[in-house]
Design an enzyme around this catalytic site. Structure first.
Site, PDB file in Angstrom:
ATOM      1  N   ALA A  72       0.559  -1.159  -0.012  1.00  0.00           N
ATOM      2  CA  ALA A  72      -0.032  -0.054   0.063  1.00  0.00           C
ATOM      3  C   ALA A  72       0.796   1.140  -0.086  1.00  0.00           C
ATOM      4  O   ALA A  72       0.450   2.305  -0.486  1.00  0.00           O
ATOM      5  CB  ALA A  72      -1.082  -0.083   1.107  1.00  0.00           C
ATOM      6  N   THR A  73       2.085   1.223   0.597  1.00  0.00           N
ATOM      7  CA  THR A  73       2.949   2.395   0.640  1.00  0.00           C
ATOM      8  C   THR A  73       3.375   2.652  -0.693  1.00  0.00           C
ATOM      9  O   THR A  73       3.323   3.930  -1.254  1.00  0.00           O
ATOM     10  CB  THR A  73       4.059   2.220   1.575  1.00  0.00           C
ATOM     11  OG1 THR A  73       3.694   1.986   2.784  1.00  0.00           O
ATOM     12  CG2 THR A  73       5.284   3.306   1.263  1.00  0.00           C
ATOM     13  N   ASN A 152      -5.725   3.481  10.505  1.00  0.00           N
ATOM     14  CA  ASN A 152      -4.499   2.414  10.833  1.00  0.00           C
ATOM     15  C   ASN A 152      -4.425   2.475  12.506  1.00  0.00           C
ATOM     16  O   ASN A 152      -3.828   1.563  13.053  1.00  0.00           O
ATOM     17  CB  ASN A 152      -3.297   2.366  10.158  1.00  0.00           C
ATOM     18  CG  ASN A 152      -2.592   3.706  10.373  1.00  0.00           C
ATOM     19  OD1 ASN A 152      -3.016   4.853   9.887  1.00  0.00           O
ATOM     20  ND2 ASN A 152      -1.504   3.791  10.932  1.00  0.00           N
ATOM     21  N   GLN A 180      -6.311  -0.852   5.389  1.00  0.00           N
ATOM     22  CA  GLN A 180      -7.085  -1.407   6.584  1.00  0.00           C
ATOM     23  C   GLN A 180      -8.528  -1.757   6.432  1.00  0.00           C
ATOM     24  O   GLN A 180      -9.011  -2.462   7.291  1.00  0.00           O
ATOM     25  CB  GLN A 180      -7.017  -0.260   7.984  1.00  0.00           C
ATOM     26  CG  GLN A 180      -5.515  -0.067   8.365  1.00  0.00           C
ATOM     27  CD  GLN A 180      -4.925  -0.969   9.029  1.00  0.00           C
ATOM     28  OE1 GLN A 180      -5.460  -2.236   9.348  1.00  0.00           O
ATOM     29  NE2 GLN A 180      -3.482  -0.642   9.233  1.00  0.00           N
ATOM     30  N   HIS A 202      -1.086  -7.788   3.520  1.00  0.00           N
ATOM     31  CA  HIS A 202      -0.699  -8.551   4.800  1.00  0.00           C
ATOM     32  C   HIS A 202      -1.651  -7.904   6.007  1.00  0.00           C
ATOM     33  O   HIS A 202      -1.414  -8.477   7.129  1.00  0.00           O
ATOM     34  CB  HIS A 202       0.818  -8.235   5.065  1.00  0.00           C
ATOM     35  CG  HIS A 202       0.901  -6.662   5.344  1.00  0.00           C
ATOM     36  ND1 HIS A 202       1.317  -6.392   6.629  1.00  0.00           N
ATOM     37  CD2 HIS A 202       1.179  -5.604   4.608  1.00  0.00           C
ATOM     38  CE1 HIS A 202       1.587  -5.237   6.876  1.00  0.00           C
ATOM     39  NE2 HIS A 202       1.386  -4.464   5.726  1.00  0.00           N
ATOM     40  N   THR A 241       9.163  -7.416 -12.897  1.00  0.00           N
ATOM     41  CA  THR A 241       8.758  -8.849 -12.851  1.00  0.00           C
ATOM     42  C   THR A 241       7.687  -8.959 -11.741  1.00  0.00           C
ATOM     43  O   THR A 241       8.084  -8.843 -10.680  1.00  0.00           O
ATOM     44  CB  THR A 241       9.990  -9.845 -12.752  1.00  0.00           C
ATOM     45  OG1 THR A 241      10.352  -9.764 -14.010  1.00  0.00           O
ATOM     46  CG2 THR A 241       9.163 -11.241 -12.969  1.00  0.00           C
ATOM     47  N   CYS A 327       4.187   1.418  11.726  1.00  0.00           N
ATOM     48  CA  CYS A 327       5.470   2.093  10.627  1.00  0.00           C
ATOM     49  C   CYS A 327       6.284   3.237  11.183  1.00  0.00           C
ATOM     50  O   CYS A 327       7.394   3.600  10.686  1.00  0.00           O
ATOM     51  CB  CYS A 327       4.752   2.538   9.492  1.00  0.00           C
ATOM     52  SG  CYS A 327       3.577   1.240   8.753  1.00  0.00           S
TER      53      CYS A 327
END
Length: 383
Positions: A72-73, A152, A180, A202, A241, A327
């Site tokens: 997401a970042t 978050n 989230q 994740h 890739t 984070c």
């Protein structure tokens, strides 16, 4: 004995069903999806196509509107910088919110150094955005509004459909960080007038290192300037890739989450309410964020009369919990989200974020409640 894990906003344990879906793509179906001349490439491509279909269906998008990223970042950076670069001839004004994730705030600050103007809107004391203020802040040169779906730290759910309508009416691109939110609340990019949406795997029991950006292709078609060149993958928007096992895992995680959303929300809300009802019996316990308009598995509290670091330390043997965003957990600064709610530094630092997840149990909540009450009472006594 390891502590009880209640930090599911930081990350979640991978669901064994997700790992099972991924495993063949490490060993048997290991081809490069860009190698379209043989079966190895086709197998990888088929796995990616299925995942893309699942993710698109989950947010009511088209397959070709899903661009895979590393998380997401990266998706936030691609959305914000990509729009800024593609539309700077139309305007250089961006609107976001003071409680956004750093993955939105810092790209906006970067753009300010390049000559863009960014309005960081405040929130009210329960963490919600004032829609009238948003309307007033939009200008003729506003090109982007970025408001996260679910916070978050405090779990607050912003009114996406209302924000989307305001942006749509004014011809402004609307981006939401839904890292989230995916798999936890219903998301519909059409009904909510969302033009760009950042996602990650994740937070919903999928692998780390894989995310996606939804980019609207019709009504209106949103232009994005690529930030990673070389190879032309993902419609030339994000070269590199593709990590087939992670993408397959992402699709599997979304499918499981969508199928169990209602049941899991009921279960997690019950646990969350149990924690809150018991811990809030003590004096000086403040709920951060709106009690109703929030993620079912989120409880964020501030505790008066204790040192935040000491409280976390006292809880460590029993429960793995954080005081804010994972984070920025190494930072000694108070949470920017909690200070935006109007908390003084001492109260913002003395906070606990409980992130309840799929694999937590009622028995664990009893142990966590007991440990939290004991720690608070003990620290207050010694204060």
């Amino acid at each position: 004995m390891r502590p009880i894990y209640l930090d599911c906003h930081a990350t979640t344990p991978m669901d064994k069903r997700v790992l099972e879906a991924m495993m063949p793509f490490f060993t048997d179906y290991f081809g490069n999806a860009s190698s379209v001349a043989h079966i190895y490439g086709w197998e990888a491509e088929a796995g990616i196509k299925k995942a893309r279909e699942i993710i698109a269906r989950a947010i009511n998008a088209k397959e070709n509107e899903i661009v895979f990223t590393s998380g997401a970042t990266e998706a936030d950076n691609l959305a914000i910088k990509g729009v800024a670069e593609a539309y700077f001839d139309k305007g250089k004004h961006i609107i976001t919110v003071a409680t956004e994730h750093k993955a939105v705030i810092e790209p906006c600050e970067y753009l300010m150094d390049l000559g863009f103007e960014v309005s960081f809107l405040p929130v009210n004391k329960n963490g919600l955005l004032d829609l009238d203020l948003l309307r007033q802040t939009i200008r003729d040169d506003t090109i982007l509004v970025s408001v996260m779906a679910a916070n978050n730290e405090i779990g607050v759910l912003q009114p996406l459909a209302d924000i989307g309508q305001i942006c749509h009416d004014r011809g402004v691109i609307f981006h939401t960080d839904a890292a989230q939110a995916i798999g936890k609340i219903p998301l519909d990019v059409q009904a909510m007038n969302i033009d760009l949406m950042s996602l990650t795997a994740h937070k919903i029991y999928g692998p780390k290192g894989i995310g996606a950006l939804y980019i609207r292709r019709r009504n209106p078609r949103v232009k994005i300037a690529s930030q990673i060149q070389g190879g032309g993958q993902e419609n030339k928007i994000r070269s590199g890739t593709l990590c087939t096992p992670n993408i397959v895992g992402f699709g599997s995680a979304v499918e499981i989450a969508m199928n169990s959303m209602e049941k899991e929300n009921q279960k997690q809300k019950k646990m969350r309410d149990y924690l809150w009802e018991n811990i809030s019996q003590l004096d000086g316990i403040i709920l951060n964020g709106d009690l109703e308009k929030r993620l079912s598995g989120n409880l964020n509290i501030s505790v008066e009369g204790v040192d935040g670091a000491a409280l976390l330390l006292a809880l460590q043997p029993t429960v793995a919990v954080s005081s804010g965003s994972a984070c920025t957990s190494e930072s000694t600064k108070p949470s920017h989200v909690l200070t935006a709610l109007g908390h003084p530094k001492s109260l913002a630092q003395a906070s606990l974020r409980f992130g309840i997840g799929r694999f937590n149990t009622d028995e664990e909540m009893e142990k966590v409640t007991e440990a939290t009450l004991k720690a608070i009472r003990s620290l207050r006594k010694s204060h």
